[in-house]
Design a protein around this motif. Structure first.
Motif, short mmCIF file in Angstrom:
data_model
loop_
_atom_site.label_atom_id
_atom_site.label_comp_id
_atom_site.label_asym_id
_atom_site.label_seq_id
_atom_site.Cartn_x
_atom_site.Cartn_y
_atom_site.Cartn_z
N TYR A 47 0.84 -1.20 0.00
CA TYR A 47 0.00 0.00 0.00
C TYR A 47 0.88 1.26 0.00
N THR A 195 -14.55 4.84 -6.09
CA THR A 195 -14.05 3.60 -5.51
C THR A 195 -12.57 3.69 -5.21
N GLY A 198 -12.02 5.85 -2.14
CA GLY A 198 -12.40 5.10 -0.95
C GLY A 198 -11.38 4.04 -0.58
N LYS A 199 -10.88 3.35 -1.61
CA LYS A 199 -9.88 2.31 -1.38
C LYS A 199 -8.60 2.90 -0.80
N ALA A 201 -8.39 5.63 0.98
CA ALA A 201 -8.65 6.05 2.36
C ALA A 201 -8.70 4.85 3.31
N ARG A 202 -9.31 3.76 2.86
CA ARG A 202 -9.41 2.57 3.74
C ARG A 202 -8.06 1.91 3.95
N GLY A 203 -7.12 2.13 3.04
CA GLY A 203 -5.80 1.51 3.17
C GLY A 203 -5.05 1.96 4.40
N THR A 205 -6.09 1.94 7.32
CA THR A 205 -6.34 0.98 8.41
C THR A 205 -5.29 -0.12 8.43
N LYS A 206 -4.74 -0.46 7.26
CA LYS A 206 -3.69 -1.48 7.20
C LYS A 206 -2.46 -1.02 7.97
N GLU A 238 -2.33 10.62 5.65
CA GLU A 238 -3.58 11.18 6.16
C GLU A 238 -3.85 12.56 5.58
N GLN A 245 -9.75 13.77 -1.16
CA GLN A 245 -11.20 13.77 -0.94
C GLN A 245 -11.80 15.14 -1.21
#
Length: 336
Positions: A47, A195, A198-199, A201-203, A205-206, A238, A245
């Motif tokens: 990532y 998508t 969003g992907k 942004a969710r990365g 969390t990894k 971040e 976004q």
């Protein structure tokens, strides 16, 4: 390609005294699963590796969308063409309830080639382009611009009027190049872009998960370099995600405002937010073909003029406003 829990269990059953029973790939995996949360670490690092390129891709995409909106709102020739279509439609529909239209949806542009003159060859778009060429010829003759590098030079014996028309045609034909970002925007998909954002942004969390595991795991608790590297990336990522976004929201808002500007009611466009770009792209392809056809007619006219056999600039158009018949019985051009 991380092994499943069942595969891990089977690999762990093999002890050091039976290494010959494993192949090279299995030996590698056997060693790898001894590293605490190895595959989560690899996933987080993948990532990190692709983060910058993904950010640049999204930035470029949103820049193109914003530029496309700006071009459609402010391009002089595109607005002039819309004005010519509206005036022509009102002249065709004079005396009817459609004869005083103040606007029309851009879908109408794709119908212009379906409306043909009585000769069956000249389309309404041919006529509109010819009218714009006349206006541009008059404009050029008043301002007297120097020919641009690479433009058609005046041929010996060619009347100024014909040369001026050639320059006018060049101006119309250049519209496709001026709206290049519109063509690029037409190839995009709004759902795919959302998508991807969003992907991305969710990365994050990894990274947070790996940092938490790293702190909890006593074996590599002293791996300060790894933790410092992850934390530094996290702070940078971040900030970048917030910016992306924001760019997404800004670009999509501009597209929505542009669609409302040209089409009013968004009910039909909501399922395909970038539909307006697709319409213009398809129209530009048709316009390019019409300009080539008119160019060939003008070339034949030039040859005839040079040989002193005068002909009409466009033999297909015999009157200032030819009679047109619409395909499929649709005789309206401008819809209020």
């Amino acid at each position: 390609m991380a092994p499943t829990k069942e595969e891990e269990r089977k690999l762990l059953e093999y002890k050091d005294e039976s290494p010959m029973k494993l192949g090279p790939a299995e030996k590698f995996l056997r060693a790898l699963i001894d590293v605490p949360f190895a595959f989560k670490r690899v996933d987080a690092m993948l990532y990190m590796t692709s983060f910058d390129s993904e950010v640049e891709y999204l930035k470029k995409a949103f820049e193109i969308l914003e530029a496309a909106c700006e071009q459609l709102r402010n391009n002089r020739m595109f607005l002039k063409l819309l004005e010519a279509v509206l005036k022509t439609g009102n002249r065709m529909n004079v005396g009817t309830n459609r004869g005083d239209a103040e606007a029309f949806k851009l879908d109408t542009l794709l119908k212009l080639v379906d409306i043909k003159g009585r000769d069956g060859k000249t389309t309404l778009l041919h006529f509109v382009v010819q009218e714009i060429i006349k206006a541009e010829s008059s404009r050029n003759s008043q301002t007297g611009p120097d020919p641009k590098p690479g433009s058609h030079g005046q041929q010996p014996g060619m009347p100024d009027d014909i040369e001026s028309r050639k320059r006018g045609l060049d101006v119309v034909a250049s519209l496709g190049g001026e709206l290049m970002n519109v063509k690029k925007a037409a190839a995009m998909d709004s759902d795919s872009l959302s998508t991807d954002v969003g992907k991305l942004a969710r990365g994050i969390t990894k990274i947070n998960e790996v940092l938490k595991l790293n702190e909890e795991n006593q074996i590599i608790k002293t791996d300060k370099w790894f933790a410092d590297s992850m934390n530094a990336f996290l702070k940078k990522a971040e900030i970048e995600i917030i910016r992306i976004q924001s760019r997404e929201s800004n670009a999509f808002t501009k597209v929505k405002e542009l669609t409302e500007y040209f089409h009013g009611n968004l009910s039909k466009e909501e399922a395909h937010p970038f539909r307006i770009f697709t319409i213009v792209r398809d129209f530009l392809g048709v316009l390019d073909q019409v300009c080539k056809e008119i160019g060939k007619i003008n070339e034949r006219t030039i040859m005839s003029t040079v040989r002193q056999f005068p002909t009409s600039v466009n033999p297909a158009v015999h009157s200032p406003f030819p009679e047109f018949s619409a395909a499929d019985g649709d005789e309206s051009v401008a819809d209020p």
